[in-house]
Design a protein around this motif. Sequence first.
Motif, short mmCIF file in Angstrom:
data_model
loop_
_atom_site.label_atom_id
_atom_site.label_comp_id
_atom_site.label_asym_id
_atom_site.label_seq_id
_atom_site.Cartn_x
_atom_site.Cartn_y
_atom_site.Cartn_z
N PHE A 147 0.81 -1.23 0.00
CA PHE A 147 0.00 0.00 0.00
C PHE A 147 0.83 1.27 0.00
CE2 PHE A 147 -2.70 -3.28 1.79
CZ PHE A 147 -3.76 -3.22 0.91
N ILE A 148 1.81 1.35 0.87
CA ILE A 148 2.47 2.64 1.04
C ILE A 148 3.37 2.97 -0.15
CG2 ILE A 148 4.30 1.67 2.49
CD1 ILE A 148 2.72 5.15 2.89
N ASN A 149 3.96 1.94 -0.81
CA ASN A 149 4.76 2.27 -1.99
C ASN A 149 3.86 2.80 -3.11
OD1 ASN A 149 3.70 -0.32 -2.34
ND2 ASN A 149 5.24 -0.80 -3.91
N ALA A 150 2.69 2.18 -3.26
CA ALA A 150 1.74 2.68 -4.25
C ALA A 150 1.28 4.08 -3.89
CB ALA A 150 0.53 1.73 -4.34
N PHE A 151 1.14 4.30 -2.59
CA PHE A 151 0.72 5.63 -2.12
C PHE A 151 1.77 6.69 -2.47
CE2 PHE A 151 -0.15 8.93 1.03
CZ PHE A 151 -1.53 9.00 0.95
N VAL A 152 3.04 6.32 -2.33
CA VAL A 152 4.12 7.25 -2.68
C VAL A 152 4.10 7.53 -4.18
CG1 VAL A 152 6.62 7.58 -2.77
CG2 VAL A 152 5.57 6.54 -0.75
N ILE A 255 -4.03 -6.01 -5.39
CA ILE A 255 -5.17 -5.30 -4.83
C ILE A 255 -4.73 -3.95 -4.26
CG2 ILE A 255 -4.93 -6.58 -2.65
CD1 ILE A 255 -8.19 -5.34 -4.19
N ALA A 256 -3.43 -3.82 -3.95
CA ALA A 256 -2.95 -2.60 -3.29
C ALA A 256 -3.05 -1.39 -4.20
CB ALA A 256 -1.51 -2.81 -2.81
N ALA A 257 -2.55 -1.49 -5.41
CA ALA A 257 -2.57 -0.33 -6.30
C ALA A 257 -4.00 0.12 -6.60
CB ALA A 257 -1.79 -0.62 -7.58
N PRO A 258 -4.93 -0.78 -6.96
CA PRO A 258 -6.31 -0.34 -7.17
C PRO A 258 -6.92 0.33 -5.94
CG PRO A 258 -6.02 -2.53 -8.07
CD PRO A 258 -4.76 -2.20 -7.33
N ILE A 259 -6.61 -0.17 -4.75
CA ILE A 259 -7.18 0.45 -3.55
C ILE A 259 -6.61 1.84 -3.36
CG2 ILE A 259 -7.18 0.34 -1.02
CD1 ILE A 259 -7.52 -2.67 -1.22
N VAL A 260 -5.28 1.97 -3.52
CA VAL A 260 -4.65 3.26 -3.30
C VAL A 260 -5.15 4.29 -4.31
CG1 VAL A 260 -2.45 4.50 -3.46
CG2 VAL A 260 -2.61 2.36 -2.16
N PHE A 261 -5.27 3.87 -5.58
CA PHE A 261 -5.75 4.81 -6.60
C PHE A 261 -7.28 4.88 -6.64
CE2 PHE A 261 -1.42 4.47 -7.97
CZ PHE A 261 -1.14 5.71 -8.52
N ASN A 262 -7.91 4.18 -5.70
CA ASN A 262 -9.37 4.12 -5.62
C ASN A 262 -9.98 3.76 -6.98
OD1 ASN A 262 -11.74 4.16 -4.26
ND2 ASN A 262 -12.11 6.36 -4.59
N GLU A 263 -9.35 2.82 -7.63
CA GLU A 263 -9.79 2.41 -8.95
C GLU A 263 -10.55 1.09 -8.80
OE1 GLU A 263 -11.20 2.08 -11.86
OE2 GLU A 263 -9.83 3.74 -12.32
N MET A 564 -3.74 -0.97 5.04
CA MET A 564 -4.77 -0.50 4.12
C MET A 564 -5.75 0.42 4.85
SD MET A 564 -7.79 -2.71 2.41
CE MET A 564 -8.44 -2.97 4.04
N ASP A 565 -6.14 -0.01 6.05
CA ASP A 565 -7.17 0.69 6.81
C ASP A 565 -6.69 2.08 7.25
OD1 ASP A 565 -9.82 0.35 8.00
OD2 ASP A 565 -8.73 0.69 9.90
N TYR A 566 -5.42 2.21 7.57
CA TYR A 566 -4.90 3.47 8.11
C TYR A 566 -4.55 4.49 7.05
CZ TYR A 566 -4.59 2.74 13.14
OH TYR A 566 -4.89 2.60 14.45
N LEU A 567 -4.49 4.03 5.79
CA LEU A 567 -4.01 4.90 4.72
C LEU A 567 -4.79 6.21 4.65
CD1 LEU A 567 -1.63 4.31 2.98
CD2 LEU A 567 -3.15 3.41 1.24
N ASN A 568 -6.11 6.15 4.90
CA ASN A 568 -6.93 7.36 4.76
C ASN A 568 -7.22 8.03 6.09
OD1 ASN A 568 -7.12 7.14 1.94
ND2 ASN A 568 -8.60 5.48 2.21
N ARG A 569 -6.58 7.58 7.16
CA ARG A 569 -6.78 8.26 8.43
C ARG A 569 -5.84 9.46 8.54
NH1 ARG A 569 -8.13 3.85 13.14
NH2 ARG A 569 -9.30 2.43 11.81
N ILE A 570 -6.11 10.31 9.50
CA ILE A 570 -5.22 11.46 9.72
C ILE A 570 -3.86 10.94 10.17
CG2 ILE A 570 -4.88 13.53 11.11
CD1 ILE A 570 -8.02 13.52 11.36
N ARG A 571 -2.81 11.47 9.56
CA ARG A 571 -1.44 11.01 9.79
C ARG A 571 -1.27 9.54 9.42
NH1 ARG A 571 1.88 14.07 11.28
NH2 ARG A 571 3.37 12.48 11.87
N GLY A 572 -2.30 8.96 8.83
CA GLY A 572 -2.26 7.53 8.48
C GLY A 572 -1.05 7.14 7.65
#
Lengths: 607, 362
Positions: A147-152, A255-263, A564-572
Amino acid sequence: MMKEGRNLKSRFKHLFFYLDLTLLTQMMIPLFIFFIFLIGPLATVLYVAFQYNPLNILRDPTFLSFNPQGQLVFMAKRYFRGEWVNIIIFRGVSYGVIFNSLANAFFVTICSSILGVIIAFILARYEFPGKILFRVLATVPLLMTPFINAFVIKKLFDWRDGLISFFINDVLNLPYRVGIESLAGVAVTQIMTFFPIIYLNVFSSMVNVDPSLEEQAESLGARGFRLFRTITLPLSLPGLAAGSAIVFIFSLEDIAAPIVFNERRFISYQIFSRFIEATTGQLSPVAATLAIILLTLALLAFAGIKEYVSLKQYAMLSRGGRWKVRISKPGKKGLIAIYAFVLPFLLFTAFPQIGVFIYAFSQEWSGPLPKGFTLDNLSRIVIDPLVSRAIINSLSYSIVAVTMIAFIGLSASYVIARAKIPGLHLMDLLVTSPIALPGLVIAVGYFYFFSTFFAGTILDPVRTGPYFLLMFAYTVRRLPFTARAVFAGLQQVHVALEEASLNLGASRLRTLVFIVIPLIGLNILSGALISFVYCMSEVSTGVTLGGLGGISEGHQAPITFIMMDYLNRIRGPHIVASLGVLLISIQLTVIFLVNFAFKQKYAYIGV
Amino acid sequence: MTRVVLKEVTKRFEDVVAADRVTFQVEEGELFTLLGPSGCGKTTTLRIIAGFEMPDYGRIFFDEADVTFKKPYERGCAMVFQNYALWPHMSVYENIAYGLKLRKLPKSEIDKRVKEVLRLVGLEGLENRHPLQLSGGQQQRVALARALVIEPKVLLLDEPLSNLDAKLRLRMREELKSLQKELGITTIYVTHDQEEAMSISDRIAVMRKGRILQIGSPIKVYMDPTNLFVATFIGRSTLLRGIVEEVSGRRVKFKVGAFTLDGRIAEGFNMKKGERAVAVIRPEDFSIEFKKASNVIDGTVKLTMFLGPFMQAKVKIGSQDISAYLDPELKLKPGEHIRLYIDPDDVVIFPAEGWEELEFEA
């Protein structure tokens, strides 16, 4: 009739001559585990999928559509932060979920193959200052930071606050801002993450090509690209085939990249999103149908390259180099190209992992540049009860799984390597197959199988939560790494060493304990450590089954679910990145132990 | 001391018959050798005796006991493997003591017997070495010691000398033979080296394509081969094709081109006048003759090779080539015409059937 009966009797006699109680146990336990935790669930998925008309899904425009949606490139002139800029955003066109997954997998595989082969060729055939840095950088994307690499990467290509637009617009002062989003974002993320798999496989093939084969072609007049096209590449084809099959499957089930890109318009996301509703105890049969499609595509990918590779080959890659590999020095132009293009490219593909560290150690990174150094994020993963619980969960699931893996892997590999009975190649196939099976399919299978046939028991993911199933999912999915390591070890041990022991009067069990295990101890340990790493960072079943117990204090979810769950939290993102740093540390420790302390030669193949 | 009996032992791997109705009896204290080219089934036969393979058909007895379906660890025979199979993670002492520990002997007894057997094979003082620190010959002795120390009913040796260099092989061969006689253990020895087999064995069984062709003492199989293959495989021999001209009892007149040789029919065969036949002659049985007119053939020297005690000459006789070991003092040169004499007893006549196959294998 008489003859038939005698035949059967003699066959039994034959079987029991070669199978003693130890071997029989070693054969039956893995078969039992695989029957309950792989075959049963997969059969259930098939059953559920075909209870409804699976072809219906093909008529649903969400899944397959001939009216493309969206546009490949979005361009506009906008007033942004006090000036007029040209915005260029790559998005991609959707033809429905199934087509998207397939097209994306093909596109990612082809791009990764081209990049991987180029990098492999340069690193395998040329010697230049700083090469070791290139080799390290090229494998950095394989460090698993779900998740976090896709997020970056998403952040990198954000047209508002991304580093690339910042560089073009704010640093170079050009009136452009570039972004990559949705479908295109997923593809770019996967290419950046997966191309090293091709690189490693092809590199290994290339250094294993007998140099005299190339020299022979050269002496006949083949040079340069012609030599590469006619000799080097064809001889490296097994590596390319193995690598591209893995990339294809990884891309399909990612599943990580689609979740991060909300695709949402991918098969993997569709299966995943149905699990969110599954806490009620029901999983839509569409999930089963999609799982079957995913499985079929993955198996087709393997059938397609069957000629070149067997399942055995890639769970563990020998990094080879028995010969003195042909290495030449690049010319001046070549050297400039290597430093001007290859180095920046590798730095770029390694950036997500660098970005993970930036997130982990920064106070804030919402604009283009991070602000403030802090260790607070790292301490939060211990202090935050939900996160620390996830770490403990993942550790304990992984330790239990690895213990089972070591036992089953040793048993199964020993039987496959040593028993002289027919049909063992099927067992071999069974034990190595999980590497080709998308984890999401296993997750769907577990849900149906255990919530139906084991309702109310400890194995029921809805009632008692997923912890028990996760351990077995990890065991089955990560077994191939250990099984292959043990098998490789057994191939190094001459059978006569065991026969000498049996001959002197030792039973099979005694021979196993006093002769075999001491001789292949390092293989077992290395394999188990690699399996451990892959358990800790397991995504597919972790984010699906893993969430079934809900997230509250004392939850049962593993690290990857929390990431995955923390990605969209504050400071997540900062906390998720800290977990990424934790995972990277574990991986580096294992790589160091296996390669340098144990001197075993396994390469990592990726996520 | 144990007698080993194999009855009709048959083993098939896919479509290859590795052992085809193999039947023999090894007497107590005998050194019995299975000899044959690679792939003849000798190792498979040995592994069946050890219990690593199960025969498809047939029985194996140790004395009166049927051991056909016994596991390897229930048989009480000890094997020395071609690659020695010393456990690299154990010292010499631990390797040798392994079998004794399994037999739950007291530690003092184990100690005593390991010391004893090490003395026997001449390796005193090397107890604490690890196999990889030993030379090939030393490893060989450890493997032997490990087998001998359990006082096996039967000792099985699978090409034990093939990994040693030529000189050491000769020495170990002698040591092995005297050790075996001293201990009187029934021993079955497998080798593809006919010279080794002849020098070491009490009896030899020559195998080919899974079948035993002849069993007998070394002298017997050398002197009286009952089979064209045995005749060519044991020792060196050269073949001459021709036609039987006359038969009287076991004696024949054998026509090769323009010459007629006196010879004897091989054991177990009968020949008719006019039949196509092959004469098997040992290269050392030729001698250069100037005077005698009977049992001679004329030829032209094609090639000479000096081998030390003799000169090997390739001689063209009509359309055929033979090899002869001749006196180097003669200083023969290619192109010279010579006349060769052979004693009629040394010309062994076999039916011609199957000779092409042997030529091809050679």
